[in-house]
Design a protein around this motif. Structure first.
Motif, PDB file in Angstrom:
ATOM      1  N   UNK A  94      40.201  45.632  43.473  1.00  0.00           N
ATOM      2  CA  UNK A  94      41.008  44.498  43.941  1.00  0.00           C
ATOM      3  C   UNK A  94      41.555  43.698  42.770  1.00  0.00           C
ATOM      4  N   UNK A  95      40.830  43.660  41.664  1.00  0.00           N
ATOM      5  CA  UNK A  95      41.273  42.919  40.478  1.00  0.00           C
ATOM      6  C   UNK A  95      42.254  43.720  39.634  1.00  0.00           C
ATOM      7  N   UNK A  96      42.605  44.944  40.067  1.00  0.00           N
ATOM      8  CA  UNK A  96      43.624  45.721  39.381  1.00  0.00           C
ATOM      9  C   UNK A  96      43.146  46.590  38.240  1.00  0.00           C
ATOM     10  N   UNK A  97      41.835  46.866  38.148  1.00  0.00           N
ATOM     11  CA  UNK A  97      41.323  47.639  37.020  1.00  0.00           C
ATOM     12  C   UNK A  97      41.890  49.059  37.012  1.00  0.00           C
ATOM     13  N   UNK A  98      42.035  49.682  38.182  1.00  0.00           N
ATOM     14  CA  UNK A  98      42.576  51.045  38.221  1.00  0.00           C
ATOM     15  C   UNK A  98      44.024  51.065  37.750  1.00  0.00           C
ATOM     16  N   UNK A  99      44.801  50.052  38.137  1.00  0.00           N
ATOM     17  CA  UNK A  99      46.200  49.988  37.692  1.00  0.00           C
ATOM     18  C   UNK A  99      46.302  49.814  36.177  1.00  0.00           C
TER      19      UNK A  99
END
Length: 516
Positions: A94-99
């Motif tokens: 949700x915090x965008x780590x994968x992006x």
């Protein structure tokens, strides 16, 4: 995660909003998936499947319902509070780590191989990390498509897609429409906000005791960082790609969030951090039911339903606040923090010109593109030195705190060195204070730092790491609140009595503070 069919079907049959975000209803005869409370479906049993995530429903080819917008439901309270690997992974996604870092970066943060992480997430969520991140990108893209005039290429980049083709294919699969068709179907009107804003509605499960949240944040507000004004909480943000600001106004059924971002790629992380700050993914019905079973707390729960735990947008900031607040009053801590923040720090490097955007999610809006020097711009290190519009800025970063002279601390030398020890541990990577941290490991590492004791570590577990079951029994205000309610008020006796409040002792702590 296995879902009980009968329980889920009863929730859908009764349109129970309390289960929105807990699971998703797939209707194979129509090829859509919905919230449990969606008024548009009366599915037959043979046509229904239940899923633990939107990504799982998308994985078998179902598209999101355009009426109930299931991908914009409140987040699951289960993943919000769980301390295991899956719960931590969901918070990091949700915090965008994968992006930002890809699946290898996520797996590294969690301490598992990519293969094992994929296996765990697939078993619990019905989808792997890429599919879960893809569902989040699709939701972000839909908001920007339907409510702005941005070019599709810019939306694809801001939402985290790696290519225009991937962007087009994903939206066709998830929403059964081309991006241009989504824009045409929704239509746009002039947004009521000024240039450079993104306005969103953040859903929650009622009830929400908004005044308790605002009261808590107001008394701890710091000049130039955050403030409560006219029923709205304003603060500066430090985000992965730059800085930002947010204004949060509780309303009926949602919190209105007006964001100003230096970089639109920070939209999803900013939303996740605002939700976390206000504890919007909590399940107040379950929490209040447990606490109200205690006759000592029942009147307070009845008088003030929906009390949340005010959390954090920045783990390092919360750690600094906790250390300075050790064994002093809130007023004294605010004075020390204000002095710390007012000490000059190195000026952050200016960022290139940005583009202003206006966005209204679940509403209407337009884009007004104007190159300018964004007043809040700066990289992830920008914080205490740079201010955004209205004078609000993010809190000091660890590197900035280490650069401060002794005279900027205004506190005993031992506490000053504790803060520097904390900052060094964050900078060298030996201490992680992010939302997806292993709570038990983080507490152990905090306790190993000179000057940090159990109260500080547990306070951070509650507010920075989201542990729902922390009782600060040695806290003077907690003990005073317990005495005011006729409860045991020594640490040992209060700990024993509070066993009946598990697993929601953090929420009991907030209520005891209010009782004091």
């Amino acid at each position: 995660m296995e879902l009980d069919f009968e329980r889920c079907y009863r929730a859908v049959d009764s349109r129970d909003q309390r289960f929105d975000g807990w699971f998703y209803t797939g209707v194979t005869s129509t090829g859509i998936y919905c919230r449990p409370s969606c008024p548009a479906i009366t599915p037959k049993r043979k046509n229904v499947r239940f899923f633990p995530s939107a990504a799982a429903a998308q994985g078998i080819g179902l598209r999101a319902c355009r009426r109930c917008r299931p991908d914009a439901a409140p987040g699951s309270p289960l993943w919000d509070v769980r301390a295991d690997v899956v719960g931590r992974a969901m918070r990091l996604i949700a915090d965008g780590v994968v992006d930002r870092d890809g699946v290898p970066g996520l797996a590294s943060r969690l301490g598992y191989t990519e293969r094992h992480l994929h296996r765990m997430l697939s078993a619990e969520m019905g989808a792997g990390p890429l599919a879960l991140a893809r569902a989040q990108r699709a939701q972000t893209a839909r908001i920007l498509i339907e409510t702005t005039g941005l070019p599709m290429a810019e939306i694809a980049f801001a939402a985290g897609f790696g290519s225009i083709r991937q962007f087009n294919d994903t939206l066709r699969e998830v929403y059964a429409s081309a991006p241009s068709d989504l824009r045409t179907a929704r239509g746009r009107q002039q947004a009521p906000t000024g240039a450079g804003t993104i306005a969103l509605r953040l859903a929650y499960r009622p009830p929400l005791h908004a005044q308790a949240l605002l009261d808590f944040l107001a008394v701890r507000a710091l000049p130039g960082v955050d403030e409560v004004r006219d029923g709205t909480y304003h603060r500066g943000l430090r985000l992965p790609h730059g800085t930002g600001q947010v204004a949060l106004t509780p309303a009926d059924g949602h919190v209105a969030a007006t964001l100003r971002l230096a970089d639109l790629r920070d939209l999803a992380p900013a939303v996740a951090r605002c939700r976390r700050l206000l504890d919007l993914d909590a399940d107040p019905a379950a929490i209040d039911a447990t606490l109200a079973a205690d006759p000592a707390l029942a009147p307070a729960v009845a008088a003030e339903p929906g009390i949340r735990v005010p959390r954090a947008v920045d783990g390092f900031e919360m750690a600094v606040r906790a250390i300075i607040g050790q064994q002093v009053s809130v007023t004294a801590a605010q004075k020390s923090l204000t002095r710390l923040l007012q000490t000059p720090t190195p000026t952050p490097t200016p960022t290139p010109d940005r583009v202003d955007h206006e966005v209204i999610a679940d509403g209407v809006g337009v884009s007004r593109q104007q190159p300018h020097d964004h007043p809040g711009a700066g990289g992830p290190g920008a914080g205490g030195g740079g201010s955004g519009a209205g004078g609000l800025r993010g809190f000091l970063g660890a590197e900035e705190l280490l650069a401060l002279p002794d005279s900027g601390f205004g506190m005993p030398a031992a506490r000053r060195e504790t803060l520097r020890g904390l900052a060094r541990a964050v900078v060298d990577g030996s201490l992680d204070l992010a939302a997806g941290v292993d709570r038990e490991d983080a507490v152990r590492r905090l306790l190993a730092l000179p000057g940090i004791g159990p109260w500080t570590a547990n306070y951070l577990a509650m507010r920075a790491f989201g542990d729902p079951d922390v009782l600060l029994s040695t806290d003077l205000a907690v003990r005073r609140g317990a005495a005011a309610l006729g409860l045991p008020d020594t640490p040992t006796t209060l700990d024993g009595y509070a066993e009946r409040w598990r697993p929601w002792r953090s929420y009991a702590t907030i209520r005891l503070w209010r009782a004091a």
